[in-house]
Design an enzyme around this catalytic site. Structure first.
Site, short mmCIF file in Angstrom:
data_model
loop_
_atom_site.label_atom_id
_atom_site.label_comp_id
_atom_site.label_asym_id
_atom_site.label_seq_id
_atom_site.Cartn_x
_atom_site.Cartn_y
_atom_site.Cartn_z
N HIS A 106 0.82 -1.22 0.00
CA HIS A 106 0.00 0.00 0.00
C HIS A 106 0.85 1.26 0.00
O HIS A 106 0.35 2.33 -0.32
CB HIS A 106 -1.06 -0.02 1.11
CG HIS A 106 -0.60 0.30 2.49
ND1 HIS A 106 -0.30 -0.67 3.43
CD2 HIS A 106 -0.42 1.48 3.11
CE1 HIS A 106 0.06 -0.07 4.56
NE2 HIS A 106 -0.01 1.22 4.39
N SER A 114 3.98 2.63 8.13
CA SER A 114 3.72 1.58 7.15
C SER A 114 5.00 1.22 6.40
O SER A 114 5.69 2.11 5.92
CB SER A 114 2.71 2.05 6.12
OG SER A 114 1.43 1.79 6.57
N ASP A 146 1.20 -7.62 2.31
CA ASP A 146 1.32 -6.18 2.07
C ASP A 146 2.79 -5.75 1.92
O ASP A 146 3.33 -5.07 2.78
CB ASP A 146 0.63 -5.43 3.21
CG ASP A 146 0.30 -3.99 2.82
OD1 ASP A 146 0.89 -3.48 1.84
OD2 ASP A 146 -0.53 -3.37 3.51
N1 ARG Z 1 -4.72 0.71 7.15
C1 ARG Z 1 -3.42 0.77 6.54
C2 ARG Z 1 -2.70 2.03 6.92
O1 ARG Z 1 -3.24 3.02 7.25
C3 ARG Z 1 -3.47 0.76 5.06
C4 ARG Z 1 -3.90 -0.51 4.53
C5 ARG Z 1 -4.06 -0.45 3.05
N2 ARG Z 1 -4.87 -1.55 2.65
C6 ARG Z 1 -6.15 -1.42 2.27
N3 ARG Z 1 -6.86 -2.49 2.09
N4 ARG Z 1 -6.68 -0.23 2.08
O2 ARG Z 1 -1.54 2.10 6.81
#
Ligand code: ARG
Length: 730
Positions: free
Chosen positions: A91, A665, A227
């Site tokens: 991501h 991330s 991811d």
């Molecule tokens: N919740 C994660 C973050 O804020 C991002 C995940 C991205 N994946 C998704 N399915 N939107 O870093």
């Protein structure tokens, strides 16, 4: 978590408010002094010098921030080979991957693996930076500040000192420097950075792996998402960073690269995460939390909801439109769920009561001493008052900025035409300036219309304006509605008149059609702008902005001062607590252990998921849960190579109690030996108020296991070009 941004009274309350071993995003240069003993107890085998050193290479040298061109950090990545290979989340690479994708070469859907350096694809618009060193410069920045200094003077003195320190720090080097404010202005730290502008895309799995579970699983456990994505940092042949791509560049030789462990993790194992968390507000008052719960979050969530639902229809109908909007959709959907979950946890947990209890104790301590009372006595009452005013003002601002001014793709671009409009008052006198402005606008508008889907834009524009009219009572609306839209586009009802206006924007405006725009720029005339419905709309919205902005800024200044005093007071009050500064996109370290949790009554969540869970979740009718055939076969045949654990199954994701937030991330999660055991990529639903308050019981970090990452690269896609560079520890 990519950046875009939570006890009861008495004994329990203290357990929550004082830093527990796993709470805190610590400044690496302070770790030896503040945390190292604690880390050793939990199982850290590295020396403090191996984690952060300015004399020798250390862990921190492998931890890079991913930034957009303008230097805004959004994620973290780590170097895993002697040739500058960088791991981050899928991501985090998402924008790069979508921008390199076309319907012919759809790397988002199909994945991509370069099999040689030549096949690595340059990613314009990304740079990565590493921290060279960190210095505490508080004394120097604040040396002329006294209790009598006014806010305005303070700002001047501080920014002057910061400029000097930054300039000195990089003199005669190719480095960059930034002094970052900590504790709301209580301390200042100098960060010296080395920035690399040549970054190339090496590989990523298809979204069905990299984003498996989609928005449904996002922010949730149990998780089965691979991811990760892979990039490479390049440098000049003489070993220096370059601003952008150059054919002559060679793979970056790092000061440190992380070995990768496939030994696996067990509950209670030591873990640490180094990265660049974006923003937390851990010292926010209960009033600030209430404001978020009742105003800030719901307003954003509702607006995003309208936008996302409208976009989704068109994205599902066309691959081209899906690719064009994929990145902005993903980040808005991510924020939508975060803000929704944050407000939900603020409503349904004791997060706010914990803060209220702390504040009551603080106030008692303040009131029991005259000097303290003079300095801090009014801090909390004043925060209460400001936040109560801030709520409604924020609502207005959000409706304006996220609603009216971002309703259509090109609304904000209209601003660049306002100065042209002024120049056109005197076409002769301003001839040169007009020519120059028009040349710039030509380039700008070419870009605007490059991937522009007018029918989709019209739907979203209309949906947001309709939503605004429905939500905001006439007397509170921006004046553009009464003074321009309803006056000039007459209909029997407000909706009918809005319809006519929207039709006019998409049939007549130069901002919704390239041919009309080109014709205008070939012969710019004031008359055309005067009649343009989009131009008039934007001028109207901005014209009525002042009042809203003043209310907002007034409350904000007052909040800023009192929040600084609140922290300062807290640090005097809780003398036995070790404080850490809020996240601010600078390098931090969090340590803890692999941990399961109990999300609700009678339910226990294990700390590890396995590949079988991917098959359990498969749903061929739902694009979020498609399992690629090759993946399914290998899982069903248990072809896990060296990556299975002692049960014979393949681990996918695991939980730890590290303290992270958006911007972390892609950060490496590292074991006691300093080896990569996974990549942090998410927080969890049960404590999405984690930006505001930490929870030992309910807050977890979700990591993708290095064994799953390597299995995908090695066994599933057989990328030996990548595998051969890695230092794998069994
Ligand atoms: N919740 C994660 C973050 O804020 C991002 C995940 C991205 N994946 C998704 N399915 N939107 O870093």
């Amino acid at each position: 978590m990519k950046k875009l941004i939570l006890l009861f009274v008495g004994i329990l309350f203290f357990a929550g408010m004082y830093a527990t071993p796993d709470e805190g995003m610590w400044i690496p240069s302070k770790v030896a002094q503040l945390n190292y003993a604690d880390m050793q107890k939990l199982g850290c085998k590295l020396t403090a010098e191996e984690i952060y050193s300015i004399n020798n290479s250390s862990l921190k040298d492998a931890i890079f921030q991913l930034q957009s061109e303008d230097g805004m950090g959004f994620c973290t990545g780590e170097i895993v080979s002697k040739q500058g290979l960088l791991f981050t989340n899928h991501h985090c690479g998402y924008e790069a991957i979508t921008s390199l994708s076309t319907t012919e070469h759809n790397y988002l859907d199909d994945g991509y693996w370069a099999s040689s350096l030549e096949e690595e694809i340059s990613v314009p618009g990304i740079r990565v930076t590493r921290v060279v060193r960190i210095d505490d410069v508080t004394e120097r920045v604040l040396k002329d500040i006294t209790d009598e200094t006014t806010e305005a003077e303070r700002e001047k003195i501080v920014s002057k000192a910061i400029k000097e320190i930054e300039a000195e720090a990089i003199e005669g080097t190719h480095y960059e420097a930034a002094v970052s404010e900590m504790y709301q202005g209580g301390e200042y730290y100098l960060f010296v950075y080395e920035a690399f502008g040549d970054v190339r895309f090496v590989g990523a799995p298809p979204s069905a792996i990299g984003k498996f579970g989609g928005d449904t699983d996002n922010w949730m456990w149990p998780r089965h998402t691979g991811d990760f994505s892979i990039f490479r940092v390049y440098m000049s042949p003489d070993g220096k960073p370059t601003d952008g791509y150059s054919e002559d560049n060679v793979p970056y030789v790092p000061l440190h690269s992380l070995p990768i462990s496939i030994k696996g993790v067990k509950e209670g194992d030591f873990t640490m995460i180094m990265g660049y968390p974006g923003q937390t507000e851990r010292y926010l008052s209960s009033y600030g939390m209430i404001y978020k719960r009742d105003y800030f979050n719901p307003t954003i969530v509702n607006l995003l909801d309208v936008q996302l639902k409208t976009l989704k229809q068109d994205m599902e109908a066309s691959e081209e439109i899906r690719l064009a909007y994929a990145d902005s959709y993903a980040s808005n959907a991510n924020g939508w769920k975060l803000f929704d979950g944050e407000a939900l946890t603020l409503r349904n947990t004791d997060a706010i009561q914990q803060k209220e209890a702390l504040e009551a104790d603080f106030q008692k301590w303040v009131d029991s001493d005259e000097t303290r009372k003079a300095k801090y006595g009014n801090v909390l009452p004043s925060l209460k008052e400001s936040y109560e005013a801030f709520g409604p003002a924020t609502e207005d601002i959000i409706y304006l900025s996220l609603g009216l001014l971002q309703a259509g793709e090109h609304v904000m671009n209209v601003q660049s035409f306002m100065s042209l409009n002024g120049l056109l008052d005197d076409t002769k006198g301003n001839a040169d300036a007009i020519n120059m402005t028009v040349e710039n606008l030509k380039a700008e508008t070419d870009e605007m219309f490059e991937k522009y889907y007018v029918a989709t834009d019209k739907k979203v524009f209309k949906a947001l304006l309709v939503y605004y009219i429905e939500q905001v009572p006439a007397e509170k609306r921006n004046a553009v509605f009464a003074d321009y839209i309803f006056k000039n586009f007459k209909g029997k009802t407000e909706m009918e008149s809005l319809d006519k206006f929207v039709d006019a924007v998409f049939e007549k405006s130069i901002f919704t059609d390239k041919a009309r725009m080109d014709a205008f720029l070939a012969k710019p005339s004031k008359k055309v702008l005067d009649k343009d419905p989009m131009f008039n709309y934007v001028q109207g919205v901005f014209g009525d902005l002042m009042g809203v902005q003043m209310a907002y800024l007034g409350a904000m200044e007052n909040i800023g001062v009192n929040e600084r005093l609140f922290i300062e007071g807290l640090r005097e009050f809780q003398t036995d607590r070790t404080f850490y500064p809020d996240a601010n996109s600078t390098l931090r370290l969090t340590y803890g252990t692999v941990q399961s949790y109990d999300p609700r009554d009678a339910v226990h969540y294990k700390y590890l998921t396995y590949a079988d869970g991917i098959i359990e979740k498969e749903d061929p009718t739902n694009s979020e849960f498609i399992v690629p055939a090759e993946l399914k076969t290998k899982i069903q045949n248990k072809e896990f190579g060296q990556y299975a654990d002692e049960t014979g199954n393949l681990p996918v994701c695991f939980l730890s109690d590290n303290d992270i937030t958006g911007g972390n991330s892609g950060s490496p999660i590292i074991n006691g030996e300093g080896h990569l055991i996974g990549l942090a990529f998410d927080g969890n639903w049960e404590w999405l108020c984690s930006n505001l308050i930490f929870s030992v019981e309910l807050q977890r970090t979700i990591n993708v296991d290095s064994r799953y990452v390597l299995w995908v690269v090695d066994e599933l896609y057989d990328c030996q070009h990548i595998m051969s560079e890695l230092d794998i520890r069994k």
